[in-house]
Design an enzyme around this catalytic site. Sequence first.
Site, mmCIF file in Angstrom:
data_model
loop_
_atom_site.group_PDB
_atom_site.id
_atom_site.type_symbol
_atom_site.label_atom_id
_atom_site.label_comp_id
_atom_site.label_asym_id
_atom_site.label_seq_id
_atom_site.Cartn_x
_atom_site.Cartn_y
_atom_site.Cartn_z
ATOM 1 N N ASP A 61 -10.935 1.743 -3.191
ATOM 2 C CA ASP A 61 -11.452 1.420 -1.854
ATOM 3 C C ASP A 61 -12.976 1.380 -1.860
ATOM 4 O O ASP A 61 -13.590 1.034 -0.856
ATOM 5 C CB ASP A 61 -11.002 2.490 -0.841
ATOM 6 N N ASP A 81 0.829 -1.201 0.000
ATOM 7 C CA ASP A 81 0.000 0.000 0.000
ATOM 8 C C ASP A 81 0.871 1.261 0.000
ATOM 9 O O ASP A 81 2.081 1.208 0.253
ATOM 10 C CB ASP A 81 -0.895 -0.035 1.253
HETATM 11 C C1 GLA Z 1 -5.744 1.973 2.168
HETATM 12 C C2 GLA Z 1 -6.162 0.792 1.320
HETATM 13 C C3 GLA Z 1 -7.200 -0.018 2.060
HETATM 14 C C4 GLA Z 1 -6.642 -0.480 3.375
HETATM 15 C C5 GLA Z 1 -6.159 0.716 4.191
HETATM 16 C C6 GLA Z 1 -5.422 0.278 5.423
HETATM 17 O O1 GLA Z 1 -6.782 2.884 2.267
HETATM 18 O O2 GLA Z 1 -6.624 1.208 0.082
HETATM 19 O O3 GLA Z 1 -7.604 -1.121 1.282
HETATM 20 O O4 GLA Z 1 -5.592 -1.381 3.159
HETATM 21 O O5 GLA Z 1 -5.301 1.550 3.436
HETATM 22 O O6 GLA Z 1 -4.987 1.343 6.184
#
Ligand code: GLA
Length: 717
Positions: free
Chosen positions: A513, A448
């Site tokens: 997301d 990430d």
């Molecule tokens: C980002 C990712 C999510 C999750 C969060 C965790 O927003 O896109 O899928 O992994 O971080 O903090």
Amino acid sequence: MGASALFSLEAQGSQLVISAATGEVPRILHWGASLGSTDLNELEVLGFRQVVHGGPGRSVEPSLAHEAGQGTGFPPGLTLHRGGDDWAFLLKTVSVEQRDGALIVSTEDERRTLRHRATFSIAEKTGVLSVAVELENLGAEELMLDQCATLTMPLDGQMNSALSFGGRWSGEFQTEEIDLYRGSFVRENRAGRTSHENFPAFIAKTSSTDETSGACAAFHLAWSGNSRMRIDRQPDGRTYAQLGELLFPGEMVLKPGERYEAPSVVAVWSGEGLGALSHAMQRHLRSEILDPRASEKVRPVHYNTWEAVYFDHSPEQLLALAESAAEVGAERFVLDDGWFGSRRNDQAGLGDWWISEEVYTDGLTAIADRVRDLGMEFGIWFEPEMVNPDSDLYRLHPDWVLTARDVEDVPFRNQLTLDLSKREVSDYLFTAIEKIVRELSVSYIKWDMNRDTHHPGHDGGRASMHRQTRALYALIDRLREAHPDLEIESCSSGGARTDYAILKRTDRLWTSDNNDALERQQIQRGASHFFPLRVLGSHVGPKVCHITGRTLQMELRVATAIFGHMGMEVDLRTEERQDLEVLKAGIALYKEHRGLLHAGRQHRLETDPWYIAQAVVSEDKGEALVSSVKMERDPFTHPQRLRVAGLDPDRRYRTRIVWPQSSLSLTSPSVVEAGDLLGEGSVFQGAALMNFGIQLPANFPQTAVIYHLSAVSDGEA
Ligand code: GLA
């Protein structure tokens, strides 16, 4: 000019012609439909531009590099200087090589202080053009590079419209149609990652181009850092598309002998509409860019813990989730954020890559083993490039972050960006990640990256986003070398790092997301212009979407996740039993058809705007899966017939509805009963399905239907 000065590359109906006589300024003469047996010298006469009143006394043909100093008013592609001097220069051809199907044009300036080398190749199977550029300082003094676009491509004047892609967090790949006007269309990305806002790609097209007809060209800058793309329509009638890295002031200084390697551009031209472009791009990604680990391996069903537990971790609930995930058919279990250091929320612990003893008193080994015993791979989340100021790592190494001296950082998710170009930073991250991977036998990382980096100063000074991006690639490459079977997902607050350069070293994209199935339909449709379903992570989210607050039925959530790399992050402990049964059936359906979904040719179907429909047809046209989603209430009592694309008109297809498995139509009898579509189905001619279409059942909005089409043998028909 003699014929030897004209060079050509050709494949799949498109052709690139470059004029590059030694000692002359090289330029692209043509990129578009193949010119057949044309004597290319004819192009010089056919394209002759006269001198007109009120303009330059000779026609200046813009060059390959589009360098400042050409003597045109066009926005340049290459600008540089030596302490304010030497900014005006012209690059003339010194050599042209044709090697392994590639064309390499090397140019130098008059005083031989600068070498520009552009490499063009067109992939035999797809017609996709790849362009790479390298710039070398041959002089005795430092050279300050302001910008070096990888490609400035003349566009046919009929391309008077463009599709542009971008959006926001949880709203990626919004597709915008732009009517090109006199002047410039410019998108600049300064986020320090590929970004939600400005996906580094666009499609130039005519105003009448649609999915199946018309001229168009797609361009993508394969780069995960800053970018600039533009289309310029000049008052003299010429139009240019330009893509390159965006450099901050003073970011790129080349010492004598040093080189700058620009990000590559991939582009493809088609005379047959947008569908042909996507098909070529998607195929190119699969055959030339993705590692066979991703392009050949069956894509396992994911369970990701994020939306189910967020930071509320405990071994008990993790085990409970793993059991219920395996029960509905998950094949990979991914432990998301919150397992390490003091990371109990998003304010602390980032950077401290050791298992939290507070939460997992007995470590994670037993949990990872249990996950495997349940028949799933074990995956885990990292956000390597980031650090919370409230972390042991930052307390120990406050100088490891990118900052700009004298300017306060603008807060962004309580975190700062580590300077990966420092060897000690990359070494720390490699060692910490590698240890976890080894000790827990991790087979999958969700990688990430959750902030923009607007002040990327190395030690507070010189901007370093280019070096940072290259250092990121090197870190991932090093990890993959140490663990050749490790698969990696590229995530960046959802889809802010989706590009062909990151996909060269990762295997899946976290598309967004946003797990709202309706918005996902739009996001995935936008993404399909460049990315195949097999790399687009798509999850079944909770009934009430956490991002939009919208309540959506399990049938629709499943139907949306199937058309991607399917997974889920719903809290299985709180879903109703009936919905879990639907989910289980949906996962079984995905498993049955993922071979087709991930290897077939995807067609975006043209419908009324309150529908989104697509078909995935196998290469041999023997089978197809067709999805139609009713996004909003129909203004008419009956929907239109759905016309399928990409079938063989001469074959007959047994057509059945495979999803949902009940409650399809508001009234009966409908086409469902007339065609026994939920039963044995009916056999229809390919030409009829494509040119007449199949009546959609009248149903509520926010519902989906998936058809399976299978070509029947002559006897059966
Ligand atoms: C980002 C990712 C999510 C999750 C969060 C965790 O927003 O896109 O899928 O992994 O971080 O903090």
